[in-house]
Design a protein around this motif. Structure first.
Motif, PDB file in Angstrom:
ATOM      1  N   PHE A  53     -36.168  36.305  49.339  1.00  0.00           N
ATOM      2  CA  PHE A  53     -37.379  36.067  50.122  1.00  0.00           C
ATOM      3  C   PHE A  53     -37.117  35.013  51.202  1.00  0.00           C
ATOM      4  N   ALA A  54     -36.503  33.899  50.803  1.00  0.00           N
ATOM      5  CA  ALA A  54     -36.254  32.806  51.749  1.00  0.00           C
ATOM      6  C   ALA A  54     -35.321  33.259  52.873  1.00  0.00           C
ATOM      7  N   ARG A  55     -34.315  34.027  52.502  1.00  0.00           N
ATOM      8  CA  ARG A  55     -33.376  34.516  53.505  1.00  0.00           C
ATOM      9  C   ARG A  55     -34.083  35.432  54.494  1.00  0.00           C
ATOM     10  N   ALA A  56     -34.973  36.274  53.974  1.00  0.00           N
ATOM     11  CA  ALA A  56     -35.636  37.266  54.817  1.00  0.00           C
ATOM     12  C   ALA A  56     -36.562  36.613  55.841  1.00  0.00           C
ATOM     13  N   ILE A  57     -37.219  35.541  55.437  1.00  0.00           N
ATOM     14  CA  ILE A  57     -38.189  34.901  56.335  1.00  0.00           C
ATOM     15  C   ILE A  57     -37.543  34.471  57.644  1.00  0.00           C
ATOM     16  N   GLY A  58     -36.327  33.934  57.582  1.00  0.00           N
ATOM     17  CA  GLY A  58     -35.695  33.415  58.790  1.00  0.00           C
ATOM     18  C   GLY A  58     -34.901  34.450  59.554  1.00  0.00           C
ATOM     19  N   GLU A  59     -34.768  35.663  58.986  1.00  0.00           N
ATOM     20  CA  GLU A  59     -33.855  36.646  59.549  1.00  0.00           C
ATOM     21  C   GLU A  59     -34.264  37.103  60.951  1.00  0.00           C
ATOM     22  N   TYR A  60     -33.272  37.285  61.789  1.00  0.00           N
ATOM     23  CA  TYR A  60     -33.544  37.683  63.169  1.00  0.00           C
ATOM     24  C   TYR A  60     -32.702  38.903  63.566  1.00  0.00           C
ATOM     25  N   GLY A  61     -31.380  38.745  63.496  1.00  0.00           N
ATOM     26  CA  GLY A  61     -30.465  39.729  64.072  1.00  0.00           C
ATOM     27  C   GLY A  61     -30.663  41.151  63.588  1.00  0.00           C
ATOM     28  N   SER A  62     -30.799  41.345  62.283  1.00  0.00           N
ATOM     29  CA  SER A  62     -30.863  42.716  61.791  1.00  0.00           C
ATOM     30  C   SER A  62     -32.232  43.336  62.048  1.00  0.00           C
ATOM     31  N   VAL A  63     -33.238  42.472  62.283  1.00  0.00           N
ATOM     32  CA  VAL A  63     -34.596  42.994  62.404  1.00  0.00           C
ATOM     33  C   VAL A  63     -34.908  43.479  63.819  1.00  0.00           C
ATOM     34  N   ILE A  64     -34.471  42.694  64.834  1.00  0.00           N
ATOM     35  CA  ILE A  64     -34.997  42.973  66.171  1.00  0.00           C
ATOM     36  C   ILE A  64     -34.626  44.342  66.709  1.00  0.00           C
ATOM     37  N   PHE A  65     -33.508  44.909  66.236  1.00  0.00           N
ATOM     38  CA  PHE A  65     -33.125  46.214  66.757  1.00  0.00           C
ATOM     39  C   PHE A  65     -34.002  47.325  66.190  1.00  0.00           C
ATOM     40  N   ILE A  66     -34.355  47.173  64.919  1.00  0.00           N
ATOM     41  CA  ILE A  66     -35.068  48.258  64.232  1.00  0.00           C
ATOM     42  C   ILE A  66     -36.583  48.091  64.315  1.00  0.00           C
ATOM     43  N   ALA A  67     -37.032  46.866  64.703  1.00  0.00           N
ATOM     44  CA  ALA A  67     -38.461  46.579  64.580  1.00  0.00           C
ATOM     45  C   ALA A  67     -39.289  47.201  65.691  1.00  0.00           C
TER      46      ALA A  67
END
Lengths: 299, 361, 282
Positions: C209-223
């Motif tokens: 959960f904690a890791r996911a909150i700060g995540e950026y790189g993997s999300v922005i392409f698919i979001a």
């Protein structure tokens, strides 16, 4: 957030404790295979297919396009910058990790648990924020912005900023790896060295470090993988200047946003290979450690 | 080299590990520090080595104050309880370590190091293991390598922390005799820590009995075994029967039976504890004249080995008495379980107004 | 003759304490503590009302909802499948097990940008998996579901790697005892095994959960990054930075930092408790 990096404790102990399980404590065959199938399906959807996609997409337009994408001057300069950043960040964090582990594992002092938590901080901070804080300090409007401008030194949107951000995000890896390992090994061997007349540095070089060499290597592998692959933090401080301040992951983003998918995946495949090599080395280290532990226990 | 320890105190937080300990070890002697676990004996050994610093007090090596001297400069050999062999070095390199880390000026040449290491490995009879790694050795072999490594730097004092503690019974016996012979050969002032009274009594020239951070008694093995100065020493060294008693004018009254004790003639009506070793318990089937005796029932007979151990239930139900007889005497008496007998304690030793020591390990 | 030693001259005689601790604190301050404090100091440029206006703006609040909601769902998915994966890896033998075991760490090793474009390629409408799911009326890429997919990917190893060692160290004997007392397999799992592993499971869940909150790189392409719909909080920070709104970017960052720190302390407390429990039980 230590779990991400430390070798499972079981690798060091209890390796032989895996007792062959008897009938009474195992599931029926159909249940076993159903569970295995579910897990394999889950991992296929989330790990294997995306990994395979990287290589398939990279080679979609043929091998020549692939090579062209990798030998493009911008690609080459991003490779160079990535290597530079890792070559600075990894040794610095290595030295820090050894110093921190020595102080924490071999001595008792007040505030130790607070120190351990503080070392973990960079794991808890979003990479984007890691980049942001250096912009706040070294950026044009930052604390040292005008001073740096006066002396014509660029930190943000230049290589020093990228290096700093990389150091930040890889900060805890070596320390987190070494602390539990050195704590578990105790102080007796160091004390024996001391009684035999060795100096502090001799003890460190000849006794302590050889004893934790696999953990050290493991920490370095993880630091390196993260240093070369970091995206968010570096993205904030880089300024995305092609051929100058682009690391490999940033170069992937640029190519992707230009709809140059084949080239983007070609460069990405380099990073994927790096990841696979990392996993391979990691497995090798775990195998080594397990084997050493077995030898230790046999006698 | 002689060692004088003066008024050493050491606290770990609120726990007092050593409380005003003073001890002289003459040159060339082999001394055992004996006591239950947690009594402070290992702390004392580590203070002598310089691995711990005392809160107060001083240590002198051959008359010279060594209290603030660094470990490296003390020229002591230390054998750790779990040997602390360097896992990643061969046996040869382990033994050579102390020579290799010397500053260039005093470091022997490689050839000289090689010669000395092999000499030491021959001394501990393990020359053939030179290229092995510590995890490949048995416990007893590791023990001897640890000793060779400690001796390589030609220490003035040899310190051993529970040297046989981690070994199985048979190897332990062999090794302690071997250590005794080695000491007779080398004559290095040596101190070893142990919680095993048999080990201390068999190997050492002198035994220092320690309890709760204080020295209870110092003496030759014979002295401490035959003339314990406190209930603690009595109980710690060998089996002993303990009786609550009333002391009055040279007599100990135990459960209505008055025993002559040849001491405390002027004491009147004091409570005390009486001690008798199991082999000082004499057993007769019929009453033996006027001598005072307990009546007892044989509760259990353990007849394996050279000595027969009897558990006797006193007729007044106030506890068990343990006795040891030779097989010969046992057959002579022809005793069997459940039989009524008369018990005659000899060599009763009394300590006045002592609380019963409970914390015997 | 009594010599007095200062109480702080610790019993330990190994050298290098001052040097190593000094360097540790110096480097920690230089790289981590001082830069992080810059974020908190920067926010003081805003009055409380300004600060509040920034961090409670509707678009920012929508990003919190997405970030925390998707992180929570991703972590829950990982709790279930991570536990299953750990179980299968520890208890069963099957071909390719060693490779699968090593691959579990892929999300740690694969750069997030690569993960991002790979997941997008796979789950887009014309992708390997997307083309089968889109006809069912479910769009994954460029929707909040895509965010969940990415956050599930990057959190995948945490639960597996926290639960796995605990499962390995479980004594077979306790299970045999349960069986000998008449428990069936399911009862043994719920009453014997699960109570032993749930703290580790909870820790792994919290880490993911904690890791996911700060995540950026993997999300922005698919979001797809549509404001109010698929825009995560780290992206809000970047957007504000690109518009040179440093103070308000920092304000949002401070909100995230505080939440992350609280999570870190909670996790450390949890691990401390788990370790203590483990040592008390053994």
């Amino acid at each position: 957030m230590s779990i991400s990096t430390t070798l499972p404790a079981s690798q060091y102990s209890n390796y032989q404790n895996k007792v062959a399980r008897s009938r009474a404590t195992s599931e029926p065959v159909w249940a076993r295979w159903t569970l295995i199938a579910i897990v394999l399906l889950f991992l296929t959807l989330f790990l294997i297919v995306p990994l395979a996609a990287v290589f398939t997409e990279a080679l979609r337009k043929g091998f020549d396009t692939y090579i062209t994408a990798l030998t493009d001057p911008d690609a080459l300069s991003s490779i160079k910058l990535t290597l530079i950043a890792a070559a600075i960040a990894v040794p610095l964090n290595l030295v820090f990790g050894v110093a921190a582990a020595w102080a924490i594992a071999k001595f008792e002092f007040r505030g130790k648990s607070i120190l351990i938590t503080l070392i973990d901080l960079p794991f808890a901070v979003s990479p984007v924020i890691a980049g942001l804080i250096y912009v706040l300090i070294f950026g044009l409007q930052g604390w040292f912005g005008s001073t740096l401008l006066d002396h014509d030194i660029k930190v943000v949107f230049a290589i020093p900023g990228i290096v700093l951000a990389t150091i930040f995000v890889t900060f805890p890896f070596v320390a987190r790896e070494l602390i539990p390992l050195m704590q578990a090994q105790g102080k007796e061997e160091e004390e024996a060295g001391l009684v035999l007349g060795a100096s502090g540095w001799q003890i460190l070089w000849r006794i302590t470090l050889p004893n934790v060499k696999w953990g050290l290597l493991y920490g370095v592998i993880l630091t390196n993988a993260r240093a070369m692959g970091e995206f968010g933090a570096v993205s904030v401080v880089s300024g995305h200047i092609r051929g100058l301040t682009n690391t490999l992951p940033l170069h992937v983003e640029i190519l992707y946003n230009e709809y140059n998918y084949a080239a983007a995946f070609a460069v990405a495949s380099l990073l994927a290979i790096l990841a696979l090599v990392t996993l391979l080395l990691k497995s090798f280290v775990e195998w080594k450690v397990a084997r050493d532990a077995q030898i230790d226990e046999k006698s | 080299m002689s060692i004088e320890i003066k008024n050493i105190r050491k606290n770990f937080g609120s726990f007092s590990a050593l409380n005003d300990v003073s001890l002289d070890v003459p040159s060339g002697e082999l001394v055992a520090l004996l006591g239950p676990s947690g009594c402070g004996k290992t702390t004392l050994l580590r203070i002598i080595a310089g691995l711990e610093t005392p809160d107060s007090g001083s240590i002198h090596f051959h008359g010279a104050d060594a209290t603030v001297q660094k470990v490296r400069e003390r020229e002591v050999g230390f054998v750790f309880q779990h040997y602390a062999l360097f896992r990643h070095m061969t046996v040869f390199e382990n033994v050579a370590f102390g020579l290799r880390v010397r500053p260039k000026e005093t470091r022997p040449t490689d050839a000289e190091i090689k010669r000395r290491v092999h000499e030491l490995l021959e001394l501990v009879q393990l020359d053939w293991l030179a290229d092995r790694y510590p995890p490949q050795l048995s416990g007893g072999q590791r023990q001897r390598i640890a000793l060779a490594r400690a001796l390589a730097v030609e220490p003035k004092v040899l310190l051993l922390d529970e040297p046989f503690g981690a070994l199985d019974a048979k190897v332990r016996k062999e090794l302690r005799r071997w250590l005794r012979r080695l000491h007779d050969e080398l004559h290095i002032t040596s101190i070893f820590v142990t919680h095993d009274q048999e080990e201390a009594l068999e190997v050492s020239d002198r035994v220092v009995v320690i309890n709760k951070g204080q020295i209870e008694q110092i003496g030759s093995p014979q002295e401490v075994y035959d003339h314990p100065v406190s209930p603690f020493v009595y109980q710690f060294l060998g089996n002993v029967n303990q009786f609550q008693s009333q002391i009055h004018q040279g007599e100990a009254n135990i459960g209505g039976i008055g025993l002559k004790i040849n001491a405390h003639h002027d004491t009147k009506h004091s409570a005390g504890l009486a001690y008798v070793r199991p082999h000082d318990i004499e057993i007769h089937k019929v009453r033996n004249g006027e001598a005072p005796a307990f009546e007892a029932v044989i509760h259990y007979i353990h007849a394996i080995g050279p000595l027969v151990r009897l558990e006797l239930q006193r007729a007044d139900q106030s506890g068990l008495i343990e006795a040891e007889l030779t097989q010969e005497r046992f057959r002579e008496l022809d005793l069997s379980q459940g039989e009524n007998v008369f018990v005659y304690p000899r060599n009763v030793r009394v300590f006045l107004n002592q609380a019963i020591p409970r914390d015997i390990a | 003759m009594h010599k007095k030693y200062s109480k702080n001259a610790k019993q330990n005689i190994l050298p290098g304490f001052n040097l190593s601790l000094g360097f540790t604190i110096f480097y920690l301050s230089l790289i981590v503590l001082i830069p992080l404090s810059a974020a908190f100091i920067k926010t003081t440029e805003l009055s409380f009302n300004e600060f509040w206006a920034v961090v409670s703006a509707p678009r920012v609040v929508a990003s919190y909802q997405l970030t925390f909601g998707a992180s929570l769902i991703g972590a829950l998915i990982n709790a279930v499948f991570g536990l299953l994966t750990a179980w299968v890896l520890v208890r069963y033998k099957f071909p390719g097990k060693k490779i699968i075991d090593a691959l579990v760490d892929l999300p740690f090793a694969l750069p997030t940008a690569v993960a991002g474009i790979a997941l997008t390629a796979v789950y887009a409408g014309n992708g390997w998996i997307g083309q089968w799911i889109e006809p069912l009326g479910i769009k994954i890429a460029f929707t909040p579901i895509g965010v969940i997919v990415a956050l599930t990917f990057i959190g995948l190893p945490f639960v597996v790697r926290t639960v796995q060692p605990v499962l390995e160290n479980l004594e077979a004997e306790t299970e045999e005892a349960a069986a000998s007392l008449g428990a069936n397999r399911w009862q043994t799992f719920t009453k014997i095994i699960f109570p032993a592993i749930w703290p580790a499971l909870l820790t792994g869940f919290a880490l993911a959960f904690a890791r996911a909150i700060g995540e950026y790189g993997s999300v922005i392409f698919i979001a797809g990054n549509v404001p109010f719909v698929s825009e995560i909080t780290p992206l809000i920070i970047i957007t504000k930075l690109e518009q040179y709104e440093y103070a308000s970017a920092t304000a949002v960052a401070v909100v995230m930092l505080v939440i992350s720190f609280l999570l870190l302390f909670a996790i450390n407390g949890l691990q401390w408790w788990v370790n203590r429990r483990a040592s008390a039980l053994s």
